[in-house]
Design a protein around this motif. Structure first.
Motif, mmCIF file in Angstrom:
data_model
loop_
_atom_site.group_PDB
_atom_site.id
_atom_site.type_symbol
_atom_site.label_atom_id
_atom_site.label_comp_id
_atom_site.label_asym_id
_atom_site.label_seq_id
_atom_site.Cartn_x
_atom_site.Cartn_y
_atom_site.Cartn_z
ATOM 1 N N TRP A 55 0.836 -1.209 0.000
ATOM 2 C CA TRP A 55 0.000 0.000 0.000
ATOM 3 C C TRP A 55 0.873 1.263 0.000
ATOM 4 O O TRP A 55 0.613 2.217 -0.722
ATOM 5 C CB TRP A 55 -0.909 0.011 1.240
ATOM 6 N N THR A 56 1.928 1.239 0.837
ATOM 7 C CA THR A 56 2.762 2.444 0.945
ATOM 8 C C THR A 56 3.508 2.722 -0.360
ATOM 9 O O THR A 56 3.485 3.850 -0.874
ATOM 10 C CB THR A 56 3.795 2.279 2.085
ATOM 11 N N THR A 57 4.172 1.694 -0.890
ATOM 12 C CA THR A 57 4.962 1.952 -2.103
ATOM 13 C C THR A 57 4.044 2.295 -3.290
ATOM 14 O O THR A 57 4.407 3.095 -4.146
ATOM 15 C CB THR A 57 5.858 0.745 -2.454
ATOM 16 N N SER A 58 2.858 1.709 -3.325
ATOM 17 C CA SER A 58 1.927 2.034 -4.427
ATOM 18 C C SER A 58 1.417 3.461 -4.292
ATOM 19 O O SER A 58 1.273 4.178 -5.293
ATOM 20 C CB SER A 58 0.719 1.079 -4.425
ATOM 21 N N SER A 95 1.897 6.941 -25.226
ATOM 22 C CA SER A 95 3.256 6.586 -24.800
ATOM 23 C C SER A 95 3.525 7.108 -23.394
ATOM 24 O O SER A 95 4.159 6.433 -22.584
ATOM 25 C CB SER A 95 4.305 7.155 -25.748
ATOM 26 N N ILE A 96 3.016 8.324 -23.106
ATOM 27 C CA ILE A 96 3.214 8.865 -21.758
ATOM 28 C C ILE A 96 2.438 8.016 -20.755
ATOM 29 O O ILE A 96 2.936 7.655 -19.691
ATOM 30 C CB ILE A 96 2.760 10.335 -21.680
ATOM 31 N N HIS A 97 1.216 7.658 -21.155
ATOM 32 C CA HIS A 97 0.396 6.845 -20.262
ATOM 33 C C HIS A 97 1.054 5.487 -20.014
ATOM 34 O O HIS A 97 1.164 5.020 -18.878
ATOM 35 C CB HIS A 97 -0.995 6.666 -20.900
ATOM 36 N N GLY A 98 1.537 4.874 -21.089
ATOM 37 C CA GLY A 98 2.211 3.572 -20.952
ATOM 38 C C GLY A 98 3.422 3.697 -20.047
ATOM 39 O O GLY A 98 3.678 2.826 -19.202
ATOM 40 N N THR A 99 4.151 4.794 -20.191
ATOM 41 C CA THR A 99 5.352 4.970 -19.380
ATOM 42 C C THR A 99 4.980 5.224 -17.917
ATOM 43 O O THR A 99 5.601 4.650 -17.015
ATOM 44 C CB THR A 99 6.203 6.120 -19.949
ATOM 45 N N ALA A 100 3.958 6.040 -17.673
ATOM 46 C CA ALA A 100 3.520 6.280 -16.291
ATOM 47 C C ALA A 100 3.109 4.949 -15.651
ATOM 48 O O ALA A 100 3.423 4.655 -14.505
ATOM 49 C CB ALA A 100 2.355 7.263 -16.264
ATOM 50 N N ARG A 101 2.397 4.128 -16.451
ATOM 51 C CA ARG A 101 1.975 2.832 -15.901
ATOM 52 C C ARG A 101 3.176 1.931 -15.643
ATOM 53 O O ARG A 101 3.233 1.227 -14.652
ATOM 54 C CB ARG A 101 0.981 2.170 -16.853
ATOM 55 N N SER A 102 4.173 2.007 -16.542
ATOM 56 C CA SER A 102 5.382 1.216 -16.323
ATOM 57 C C SER A 102 6.064 1.628 -15.035
ATOM 58 O O SER A 102 6.602 0.796 -14.309
ATOM 59 C CB SER A 102 6.391 1.417 -17.451
ATOM 60 N N LEU A 103 6.073 2.939 -14.761
ATOM 61 C CA LEU A 103 6.716 3.420 -13.536
ATOM 62 C C LEU A 103 6.025 2.810 -12.319
ATOM 63 O O LEU A 103 6.678 2.381 -11.367
ATOM 64 C CB LEU A 103 6.650 4.946 -13.449
ATOM 65 N N ILE A 104 4.704 2.767 -12.378
ATOM 66 C CA ILE A 104 3.971 2.223 -11.232
ATOM 67 C C ILE A 104 4.220 0.718 -11.104
ATOM 68 O O ILE A 104 4.510 0.203 -10.016
ATOM 69 C CB ILE A 104 2.461 2.509 -11.366
ATOM 70 N N LEU A 105 4.163 0.033 -12.240
ATOM 71 C CA LEU A 105 4.413 -1.421 -12.208
ATOM 72 C C LEU A 105 5.812 -1.706 -11.690
ATOM 73 O O LEU A 105 6.032 -2.584 -10.866
ATOM 74 C CB LEU A 105 4.280 -2.015 -13.619
ATOM 75 N N ALA A 106 6.787 -0.906 -12.191
ATOM 76 C CA ALA A 106 8.190 -1.182 -11.856
ATOM 77 C C ALA A 106 8.524 -0.746 -10.445
ATOM 78 O O ALA A 106 9.442 -1.284 -9.829
ATOM 79 C CB ALA A 106 9.112 -0.466 -12.843
ATOM 80 N N GLY A 107 7.801 0.240 -9.925
ATOM 81 C CA GLY A 107 8.234 0.844 -8.669
ATOM 82 C C GLY A 107 7.438 0.472 -7.437
ATOM 83 O O GLY A 107 7.809 0.850 -6.337
ATOM 84 N N SER A 108 6.330 -0.278 -7.586
ATOM 85 C CA SER A 108 5.516 -0.560 -6.401
ATOM 86 C C SER A 108 5.845 -1.916 -5.780
ATOM 87 O O SER A 108 6.423 -2.009 -4.689
ATOM 88 C CB SER A 108 4.033 -0.468 -6.752
ATOM 89 N N PHE A 163 -2.987 6.613 -4.972
ATOM 90 C CA PHE A 163 -4.048 5.605 -4.984
ATOM 91 C C PHE A 163 -4.849 5.626 -3.679
ATOM 92 O O PHE A 163 -5.941 5.085 -3.605
ATOM 93 C CB PHE A 163 -3.445 4.213 -5.178
ATOM 94 N N GLY A 164 -4.249 6.176 -2.623
ATOM 95 C CA GLY A 164 -4.994 6.346 -1.365
ATOM 96 C C GLY A 164 -5.215 5.059 -0.576
ATOM 97 O O GLY A 164 -6.169 4.975 0.199
#
Ligand code: HEM
Length: 496
Positions: A189-192, A287-300, A204-205
């Protein structure tokens, strides 16, 4: 004339059925023969079954046991193993540089070995390009634009955002005083929350609501599906993948649109990408959306895994826990003193984190590359073109080839202790190396150090009996499938 046409259709039908029979029977037999006796990789050691077909590896991947299977194969066959007809796995430390460390651009003269797209397209929606799977040119552009958000200066500016979520985590943990809490969930929850705030402009709250955000829940439960998809792609069944993908991917587009509409300057990870949205150099929204989503996938999940891993190791190694607690509690006299900068002085805690990365690498699966025309030299071996090559992290980090007492937790190995003088510390590269290494490494370390130091400062921790075997035989579906890590937290009285 009509008869002739009928004859032709029948011929075609017969031909097709023969072809199908061919594909079902003759082609596989021929292919197996070719793989075993004529394939350029036939001279590399490995089990016959794996040299014959990719199925054994895909079966292990689907079972969630591939990372352990590769450990066994390397123990039996040595530092280079043929793990599929067109695939080699390496344990030599030189392979890090040779596979992943190629420099991009004319000055180096050696192009990077491209990512194996059968693996990397899995995480994108149909046809979508992201930083994870972009070709060299687009990747260089995306990486340059993102780099600013990950700089030292940006991270100092982001401290308010990160610190706010960590404060809330600590408050929530105090509310559960003395009861058993599942740290796996709290860490995810925290990292997400942190990464969504930094990558989408709003959190995400999960901590606020003490509940899963649907996206986080979906990702946490979908790593298994990703592995199935990955396996299907490896077997060449792309059409099936297209059908499944559209079902399991939810888009985060709405949050991103809101962030764009805000139009404000904000020290987050995508500010630089959005600034250019209207310029000619800009990337399109997808592409920006895909990258933002990649950041979340990669970083949570990854950072949550590191936090779980280090917490578990400390709670099952009493000496290390005592020493790290002492270090943290004598370095600070109040919680306020614990900041992104001040935690860097905690050398024993940093060694504990490194040792946790070794025994529980957040990305336990090999990251496959595909040798270009002309092939490549890897760890002194001539590898032909069109070969999948990778380093299997779990095997690499637990082999006696590189580590003394490899299965035990010894943070001291990262503190120049003579007992570990023969360790090959450069074998440990959990963030990978080279032009496609982890852009979020500093952020991941910063979050982990801050959260761990704050928890160790504020609580005494005790592992629940039902979590004593937490690590044992955890399945890995690309990422670990982390069970509950149940811990009792006893608040330490706050000094006056
Ligand atoms: C302990 C936590 C983490 C670990 C172990 C980790 C590990 C890695 C590894 C091994 C790669 C290379 C992937 C590949 O070659 O396919 C990678 C790439 C990446 N990571 Fe991380 N990561 C972590 C946290 C983060 C965080 C917090 C972010 C922040 C958003 C992040 C963002 C990325 C991105 C965007 C890439 C792709 C970089 C590129 O292709 O240029 N990671 N990570």
């Amino acid at each position: 004339m009509f008869g002739a046409r009928q004859q032709t259709s029948r011929d075609i039908f017969l031909h097709c059925s023969l072809l199908t029979a061919d594909e079902v029977l003759i082609l596989p037999v021929w292919r197996i023969f070719h793989n075993l006796f004529r394939h350029p990789l036939r001279r590399f050691p490995g089990p016959l079954s794996h040299g014959a077909s990719r199925l054994p590896i895909v079966a292990q991947l689907w079972r969630g046991k591939l990372v352990y299977h590769l450990e066994v194969l390397h123990a039996r066959y040595g530092p280079v193993v043929r793990t599929a007809p067109d695939e080699l796995s390496f344990l030599d430390t030189m392979a890090w540089k040779d596979i992943y460390g190629r420099r991009v651009g004319l000055t180096s003269g050696v192009p990077e070995i491209p990512k194996w797209q059968r693996f990397y397209r899995v995480h994108a929606t149909k046809g979508q390009t992201t930083i994870m799977n972009a070709d060299t040119e687009l990747h260089t552009r995306l990486r340059r634009q993102l780099a600013q958000g990950f700089s030292e200066r940006s991270m100092r500016e982001q401290e308010g955002i990160i610190g706010g979520h960590v404060d809330l985590l600590l408050r929530r943990l105090r509310e559960g005083r003395g009861t058993v809490v599942n740290m796996t969930t709290w860490y995810i929850w925290t990292t997400s929350d942190i990464i969504s705030d930094l990558a989408l402009g709003s959190s995400f709250g999960c901590l606020e609501n003490q509940d899963w955000h649907p996206w986080v829940r979906q990702f946490a439960s979908s790593s298994k599906e990703f592995t199935y998809i990955s396996g299907l792609r490896m077997l060449g069944l792309d059409w099936l993948v297209g059908m499944i993908l559209s079902k399991i991917l939810t888009l985060t587009a709405e949050a991103l649109k809101k962030r764009i509409a805000q139009g404000v300057e904000r020290p987050d990870l995508i500010e630089e990408l959005l600034k250019n949205l209207k310029s000619e150099q800009s990337l399109d929204f997808e592409s920006i959306h895909g990258t933002a989503r990649s950041l979340i996938l990669a970083g949570s999940e990854t950072t949550a895994s590191l936090l779980c891993g280090v917490t578990f190791q400390l709670l099952t190694n009493a000496e290390a826990l005592e020493r790290v607690k002492k270090e943290v509690r004598s370095a600070f006299s109040s919680e306020k003193e614990i900041t992104l900068l001040s935690v860097n002085s905690l050398s024993y805690m940093l060694a504990c984190i490194n040792e946790a990365l070794r025994l529980y690498p957040p990305i336990p699966s090999g990251l496959p590359r595909y040798t270009p025309p002309g092939g490549a030299v890897i760890a002194g071996h001539d590898v032909p073109e069109n070969t999948v090559v990778y380093i299997p992290p779990v095997a690499m980090y637990r082999t006696p080839m590189h580590w003394t007492d490899p299965d035990s937790y010894h943070p001291e190995r990262f503190l120049n202790q003579p007992d570990f003088a023969n360790d090959h510390l450069d074998a440990l590269q959990p963030f990978s190396v080279g032009p496609r290494n982890c852009i979020g490494m500093n952020l991941a370390f910063a979050e982990t150090r801050l959260i761990l130091a704050r928890i160790l400062f504020s609580f005494d921790l005790d592992l629940s009996l039902d979590s004593v075997n937490w690590l044992k035989a955890q399945d890995a579906h690309f990422l670990w499938r982390k069970p509950a890590l149940n811990v009792t937290l006893i608040p330490v009285p706050i000094p006056n």
